[in-house]
Design a protein around this motif. Structure first.
Motif, PDB file in Angstrom:
ATOM      1  N   GLY A 105     -14.357   5.791   9.365  1.00  0.00           N
ATOM      2  CA  GLY A 105     -13.480   6.963   9.402  1.00  0.00           C
ATOM      3  C   GLY A 105     -12.764   7.200   8.083  1.00  0.00           C
ATOM      4  O   GLY A 105     -11.696   7.819   8.052  1.00  0.00           O
ATOM      5  N   ILE A 106     -13.342   6.721   6.987  1.00  0.00           N
ATOM      6  CA  ILE A 106     -12.758   6.899   5.654  1.00  0.00           C
ATOM      7  C   ILE A 106     -13.328   8.165   5.021  1.00  0.00           C
ATOM      8  O   ILE A 106     -14.539   8.410   5.094  1.00  0.00           O
ATOM      9  CB  ILE A 106     -13.066   5.695   4.747  1.00  0.00           C
ATOM     10  N   GLU A 107     -12.474   8.943   4.407  1.00  0.00           N
ATOM     11  CA  GLU A 107     -12.941  10.148   3.720  1.00  0.00           C
ATOM     12  C   GLU A 107     -13.848   9.741   2.560  1.00  0.00           C
ATOM     13  O   GLU A 107     -13.514   8.867   1.768  1.00  0.00           O
ATOM     14  CB  GLU A 107     -11.748  10.949   3.184  1.00  0.00           C
ATOM     15  N   ARG A 108     -15.006  10.379   2.467  1.00  0.00           N
ATOM     16  CA  ARG A 108     -15.968  10.020   1.433  1.00  0.00           C
ATOM     17  C   ARG A 108     -15.524  10.529   0.055  1.00  0.00           C
ATOM     18  O   ARG A 108     -14.862  11.544  -0.059  1.00  0.00           O
ATOM     19  CB  ARG A 108     -17.358  10.556   1.794  1.00  0.00           C
ATOM     20  N   ARG A 152     -11.071   2.446  -1.797  1.00  0.00           N
ATOM     21  CA  ARG A 152     -10.875   2.913  -0.422  1.00  0.00           C
ATOM     22  C   ARG A 152     -11.330   1.865   0.584  1.00  0.00           C
ATOM     23  O   ARG A 152     -10.746   1.741   1.666  1.00  0.00           O
ATOM     24  CB  ARG A 152     -11.638   4.232  -0.203  1.00  0.00           C
ATOM     25  N   THR A 153     -12.358   1.112   0.215  1.00  0.00           N
ATOM     26  CA  THR A 153     -12.819   0.030   1.091  1.00  0.00           C
ATOM     27  C   THR A 153     -11.760  -1.066   1.180  1.00  0.00           C
ATOM     28  O   THR A 153     -11.447  -1.571   2.270  1.00  0.00           O
ATOM     29  CB  THR A 153     -14.134  -0.568   0.559  1.00  0.00           C
ATOM     30  N   GLU A 154     -11.183  -1.427   0.036  1.00  0.00           N
ATOM     31  CA  GLU A 154     -10.138  -2.454   0.018  1.00  0.00           C
ATOM     32  C   GLU A 154      -8.923  -2.000   0.814  1.00  0.00           C
ATOM     33  O   GLU A 154      -8.307  -2.790   1.532  1.00  0.00           O
ATOM     34  CB  GLU A 154      -9.734  -2.763  -1.425  1.00  0.00           C
ATOM     35  N   ARG A 155      -8.593  -0.741   0.703  1.00  0.00           N
ATOM     36  CA  ARG A 155      -7.455  -0.209   1.452  1.00  0.00           C
ATOM     37  C   ARG A 155      -7.692  -0.328   2.960  1.00  0.00           C
ATOM     38  O   ARG A 155      -6.774  -0.583   3.730  1.00  0.00           O
ATOM     39  CB  ARG A 155      -7.216   1.255   1.077  1.00  0.00           C
ATOM     40  N   PHE A 156      -8.939  -0.158   3.368  1.00  0.00           N
ATOM     41  CA  PHE A 156      -9.270  -0.228   4.794  1.00  0.00           C
ATOM     42  C   PHE A 156      -9.272  -1.669   5.309  1.00  0.00           C
ATOM     43  O   PHE A 156      -8.771  -1.943   6.395  1.00  0.00           O
ATOM     44  CB  PHE A 156     -10.644   0.405   5.034  1.00  0.00           C
ATOM     45  N   GLU A 174      -0.979   0.895  -4.983  1.00  0.00           N
ATOM     46  CA  GLU A 174       0.476   1.023  -4.887  1.00  0.00           C
ATOM     47  C   GLU A 174       0.955   1.042  -3.437  1.00  0.00           C
ATOM     48  O   GLU A 174       2.088   0.655  -3.146  1.00  0.00           O
ATOM     49  CB  GLU A 174       0.933   2.310  -5.580  1.00  0.00           C
ATOM     50  N   LYS A 175       0.104   1.511  -2.532  1.00  0.00           N
ATOM     51  CA  LYS A 175       0.495   1.631  -1.127  1.00  0.00           C
ATOM     52  C   LYS A 175       0.174   0.372  -0.315  1.00  0.00           C
ATOM     53  O   LYS A 175       0.436   0.338   0.885  1.00  0.00           O
ATOM     54  CB  LYS A 175      -0.203   2.842  -0.505  1.00  0.00           C
ATOM     55  N   PHE A 176      -0.391  -0.620  -0.955  1.00  0.00           N
ATOM     56  CA  PHE A 176      -0.741  -1.845  -0.246  1.00  0.00           C
ATOM     57  C   PHE A 176       0.521  -2.597   0.181  1.00  0.00           C
ATOM     58  O   PHE A 176       1.609  -2.372  -0.342  1.00  0.00           O
ATOM     59  CB  PHE A 176      -1.602  -2.749  -1.123  1.00  0.00           C
ATOM     60  N   LYS A 196      -4.270   3.934  14.640  1.00  0.00           N
ATOM     61  CA  LYS A 196      -3.280   4.711  13.905  1.00  0.00           C
ATOM     62  C   LYS A 196      -3.652   4.738  12.416  1.00  0.00           C
ATOM     63  O   LYS A 196      -4.360   3.871  11.930  1.00  0.00           O
ATOM     64  CB  LYS A 196      -1.888   4.101  14.089  1.00  0.00           C
ATOM     65  N   PRO A 197      -3.150   5.749  11.686  1.00  0.00           N
ATOM     66  CA  PRO A 197      -3.470   5.834  10.267  1.00  0.00           C
ATOM     67  C   PRO A 197      -2.869   4.699   9.479  1.00  0.00           C
ATOM     68  O   PRO A 197      -1.928   4.041   9.932  1.00  0.00           O
ATOM     69  CB  PRO A 197      -2.873   7.190   9.847  1.00  0.00           C
ATOM     70  N   PHE A 198      -3.393   4.496   8.275  1.00  0.00           N
ATOM     71  CA  PHE A 198      -2.898   3.431   7.400  1.00  0.00           C
ATOM     72  C   PHE A 198      -1.433   3.652   7.076  1.00  0.00           C
ATOM     73  O   PHE A 198      -1.047   4.726   6.644  1.00  0.00           O
ATOM     74  CB  PHE A 198      -3.706   3.420   6.101  1.00  0.00           C
ATOM     75  N   PRO A 199      -0.581   2.656   7.306  1.00  0.00           N
ATOM     76  CA  PRO A 199       0.857   2.837   7.043  1.00  0.00           C
ATOM     77  C   PRO A 199       1.186   2.627   5.572  1.00  0.00           C
ATOM     78  O   PRO A 199       0.462   1.947   4.845  1.00  0.00           O
ATOM     79  CB  PRO A 199       1.485   1.739   7.877  1.00  0.00           C
ATOM     80  N   GLU A 200       2.280   3.210   5.130  1.00  0.00           N
ATOM     81  CA  GLU A 200       2.761   2.946   3.781  1.00  0.00           C
ATOM     82  C   GLU A 200       3.399   1.544   3.786  1.00  0.00           C
ATOM     83  O   GLU A 200       3.637   0.955   4.832  1.00  0.00           O
ATOM     84  CB  GLU A 200       3.807   3.993   3.377  1.00  0.00           C
TER      85      GLU A 200
END
Length: 203
Positions: A105-108, A152-156, A174-176, A196-200
């Motif tokens: 579900g990650i934006e390409r 984006r993969t690492e963020r997920f 920065e948002k990690f 739920k979406p990725f939290p800040e």
């Protein structure tokens, strides 16, 4: 909760980056007017007299090659030999994101935002210089494209900052979550499992 000092610094850095990007866009617009070119359907179009002016600064191919450093010519096969792994990387990450990002579900990532090849339109470059510029645009663009996909993969999968400062982290870093903040990480895992979406970072 109140923002931590680190989070405050990160927000100010992000704000400064946005301001610099806006300033850069304004300066690019000024340069377009100065050198009289426009973007038409993604292609650069110079005014005719500007192309004629540029052409006066072009070095002939024979002169360019014969007056170049021998060492530069000898290393050319090493540079251009990287085209094979670059094409493989380009193809691999493209296939990867089209399969995995759909599942996650990650934006390409839009490839055209990173792989930009436009210097061949400059009339002051000879054929070899244009080839070199096309190659550099492709090589650096593919690496930037792959980096964004990796970010984006690492963020997920693992949105945790490192214990030491990275030299040039990708924009998502920065948002990690803060390194060592077990509570925030477990809260993120539970949130992720509920879709739920990725939290800040905690604030």
């Amino acid at each position: 909760m109140e923002k931590t000092v680190l989070e405050d610094i990160q927000e100010r850095l992000a704000s400064a980056r946005r301001e610099l990007e806006e300033e850069l866009d304004r300066r690019i617009a000024v340069q377009r007017e100065r050198f009289r070119y426009q973007m038409q359907q993604g292609k650069v179009r110079f005014e005719a007299d500007m192309r004629e002016w540029q052409a006066r600064y072009r070095t002939g191919l024979w002169r360019y090659v014969t007056r170049g450093h021998l060492a530069y010519l000898l290393t050319a096969p090493v540079i251009y030999g990287l085209i094979v792994p670059l094409i493989f990387l380009d193809l691999s990450v493209t296939i990867y994101q089209h399969i995995c990002f759909r599942v996650y579900g990650i934006e390409r990532v839009r490839r055209g935002s990173h792989v930009i090849i436009d210097r061949q339109h400059l009339a002051y470059l000879n054929g070899l210089e244009k080839l070199n510029c096309v190659y550099c645009g492709y090589a650096n663009g593919v690496i930037a494209y792959a980096r964004e996909i990796a970010g984006r993969t690492e963020r997920f999968w693992c949105p945790i900052k490192h214990a030491t400062r990275a030299a040039d982290p990708h924009p998502h870093f920065e948002k990690f979550l803060e390194y060592g903040d077990a509570e925030a990480y477990r809260a993120w895992i539970e949130s992720y499992r509920r879709g739920k979406p990725f939290p800040e970072s905690k604030s």
